[in-house]
Design a protein around this motif. Sequence first.
Motif, PDB file in Angstrom:
ATOM      1  N   MET A 222       0.824  -1.209   0.000  1.00  0.00           N
ATOM      2  CA  MET A 222       0.000   0.000   0.000  1.00  0.00           C
ATOM      3  C   MET A 222       0.857   1.258   0.000  1.00  0.00           C
ATOM      4  O   MET A 222       0.504   2.257  -0.636  1.00  0.00           O
ATOM      5  CB  MET A 222      -0.958  -0.040   1.194  1.00  0.00           C
ATOM      6  N   SER A 223       1.980   1.252   0.690  1.00  0.00           N
ATOM      7  CA  SER A 223       2.830   2.448   0.696  1.00  0.00           C
ATOM      8  C   SER A 223       3.396   2.704  -0.692  1.00  0.00           C
ATOM      9  O   SER A 223       3.447   3.851  -1.151  1.00  0.00           O
ATOM     10  CB  SER A 223       3.944   2.321   1.731  1.00  0.00           C
ATOM     11  N   LYS A 224       3.818   1.650  -1.379  1.00  0.00           N
ATOM     12  CA  LYS A 224       4.340   1.845  -2.742  1.00  0.00           C
ATOM     13  C   LYS A 224       3.244   2.312  -3.686  1.00  0.00           C
ATOM     14  O   LYS A 224       3.450   3.224  -4.497  1.00  0.00           O
ATOM     15  CB  LYS A 224       4.966   0.558  -3.267  1.00  0.00           C
ATOM     16  N   ALA A 225       2.057   1.704  -3.579  1.00  0.00           N
ATOM     17  CA  ALA A 225       0.968   2.057  -4.488  1.00  0.00           C
ATOM     18  C   ALA A 225       0.522   3.502  -4.310  1.00  0.00           C
ATOM     19  O   ALA A 225       0.191   4.181  -5.285  1.00  0.00           O
ATOM     20  CB  ALA A 225      -0.212   1.109  -4.268  1.00  0.00           C
ATOM     21  N   LEU A 226       0.517   3.979  -3.076  1.00  0.00           N
ATOM     22  CA  LEU A 226      -0.055   5.300  -2.787  1.00  0.00           C
ATOM     23  C   LEU A 226       0.975   6.418  -2.690  1.00  0.00           C
ATOM     24  O   LEU A 226       0.645   7.586  -2.899  1.00  0.00           O
ATOM     25  CB  LEU A 226      -0.856   5.227  -1.489  1.00  0.00           C
ATOM     26  N   LEU A 227       2.220   6.077  -2.362  1.00  0.00           N
ATOM     27  CA  LEU A 227       3.231   7.113  -2.156  1.00  0.00           C
ATOM     28  C   LEU A 227       4.415   6.987  -3.102  1.00  0.00           C
ATOM     29  O   LEU A 227       5.234   7.907  -3.191  1.00  0.00           O
ATOM     30  CB  LEU A 227       3.745   7.064  -0.707  1.00  0.00           C
ATOM     31  N   GLY A 228       4.532   5.859  -3.789  1.00  0.00           N
ATOM     32  CA  GLY A 228       5.727   5.613  -4.578  1.00  0.00           C
ATOM     33  C   GLY A 228       6.851   5.130  -3.671  1.00  0.00           C
ATOM     34  O   GLY A 228       6.746   5.153  -2.448  1.00  0.00           O
ATOM     35  N   MET A 229       7.923   4.703  -4.273  1.00  0.00           N
ATOM     36  CA  MET A 229       9.039   4.197  -3.483  1.00  0.00           C
ATOM     37  C   MET A 229      10.342   4.600  -4.158  1.00  0.00           C
ATOM     38  O   MET A 229      10.508   4.350  -5.361  1.00  0.00           O
ATOM     39  CB  MET A 229       8.934   2.675  -3.332  1.00  0.00           C
ATOM     40  N   PRO A 230      11.236   5.268  -3.417  1.00  0.00           N
ATOM     41  CA  PRO A 230      11.151   5.553  -1.992  1.00  0.00           C
ATOM     42  C   PRO A 230      10.209   6.722  -1.700  1.00  0.00           C
ATOM     43  O   PRO A 230       9.953   7.555  -2.572  1.00  0.00           O
ATOM     44  CB  PRO A 230      12.590   5.921  -1.626  1.00  0.00           C
ATOM     45  N   PHE A 231       9.710   6.759  -0.467  1.00  0.00           N
ATOM     46  CA  PHE A 231       8.931   7.904   0.000  1.00  0.00           C
ATOM     47  C   PHE A 231       9.637   8.476   1.230  1.00  0.00           C
ATOM     48  O   PHE A 231      10.713   8.015   1.617  1.00  0.00           O
ATOM     49  CB  PHE A 231       7.477   7.525   0.279  1.00  0.00           C
TER      50      PHE A 231
END
Length: 526
Positions: A222-231
């Motif tokens: 969910m963090s990658k999907a919503l914020l991109g990576m790295p965030f």
Amino acid sequence: MTELRLFNSLTRQLETFTPVHDGEARVYSCGPTVYNYQHIGNMRAYVFADTLGRVLSYKGYKLTHVINITDVGHLTSDADAGDDKMEKAAAAQGKSAWDIAAFYQADFEADLERLNIRKPAHPKATEYIDAMIEWGKSISDKHCYILDSGLYFDVSTVPEYGRLARAVTEDGEARIEEVDGKRNAADFAIWRKTPVGETRQMEWDSPWGKGAPGWHLECSVMSKALLGMPFDIHTGGIDHREIHHPNEIAQNQAHEGCADSGARIWMHNNFLIERSGKMSKSSGEFLRLQLLFDKGFHPLAYRLMCLQAHYRSELEFSWEGLQAAFVRLKRMVMGVSALKTRHADTQTRHAELVSASIVPNEPMVEADKWTLKQVQGDVAEVRGDVAGVRGDVAGVRGDLSSPIAATLKDFAAAIADDLNTAIAITALENIVGLKKVDVAQQLAAIAEMDAALGLNLLPLTRQDLRIRPKAAIITEAEIETALAARTEARAAKDFAKSDTIRDDLIAKGVEVMDGDPLGWDWKLDV
């Protein structure tokens, strides 16, 4: 502008915040497992995360903040052991797991509102099952292996596993489920197969059998999907630093094909300590925000109690400590109310003079307009939104008097020093207490500071803070009528009647506070 310095749990040092994307701040906070009410220790994490977000907005960054909702996959032990919390709660209450999740998510969001926590994005884990399966498929060949119970991640396949926790100890490994066939004690489940002969309410088809995702997987996906990576920043309670977040980092490293941890900065708030044992949800009447409210405490007294301690320090909860925070909040609200009254009187007098043609008919200065918006409680419209409030002295419109400018500088330095809210609150109190300064500038400065602290001081009134305890047997109207009669009796020197009224109120749980310096007059004591 003072640089924002934050403590990175990954490096164990203060670091200057430098965003991944210019002008933006992207934050992910581990959210609740919605199988029960949240206790106040859980809520400390969200007060901290909200304060971080407010400070980033205060510093001028465009904030994107995600708090996920865990509605599947979290076991009864944080260490990958036990039954699924959602399934267990559903069975105990005779409801569907979906109904359980919806009910407790709504209660959690109500608590956020009570604590004046700005509403972030609230994606649910069950909305990302397909993405979790794809993530598992992408890393399974190089980093995972299959056992009868599901797909497991081999922590030896990524560099420096456990770096965030800083140690692999026997105590730490003892918290992790023992599963026959695991290659390493710290290996964890990516996918849990439904045991043969069982049917779960929440289960999905996958390449590894019908089942549900492991708890750790959702945050990576969910963090990658919503914020991109790295965030930029990942937050959570300090308990996540030992198992959950190292497992997230391992998944991120495996998926991204590098040593990237996902977030640049990992931040953790410390525990709320409560000595009576009522912090545990298994204790029956455990300490949740509603219980504080039922006992007559405004929820923002708890927010202030949290802000009085540094987020990385343990905070001991006591009813006496909460009462002290409540009194402090009352003092600030009364101070701000007095300033609002002075400001309104000034504007009324100005209008009267203009009407009488004694002074030129000139518009109010910009600082006055801005402050009036704050006095009306319309914080969201100040320069467009809260994110527009800048964290430097120039952010307050108009030429500032030196005491206001100096105190704003102290405030900005405190919150930029790893969110030192304890010192920042003192600076806010100093602004409220200043004498012989322009009241419009004073209120504008309070608005700017409170935008970062979230105490809601400008809209709050004395009446808002008078919370009726659930067990009270007398109404506020009855109390006020009795106190008015007592005032008349005292004025007539009928002290016998005055004492009778007081004793009757005491018998009904009302503490009459003669000469109370806060002017609160009474409180319900139940």
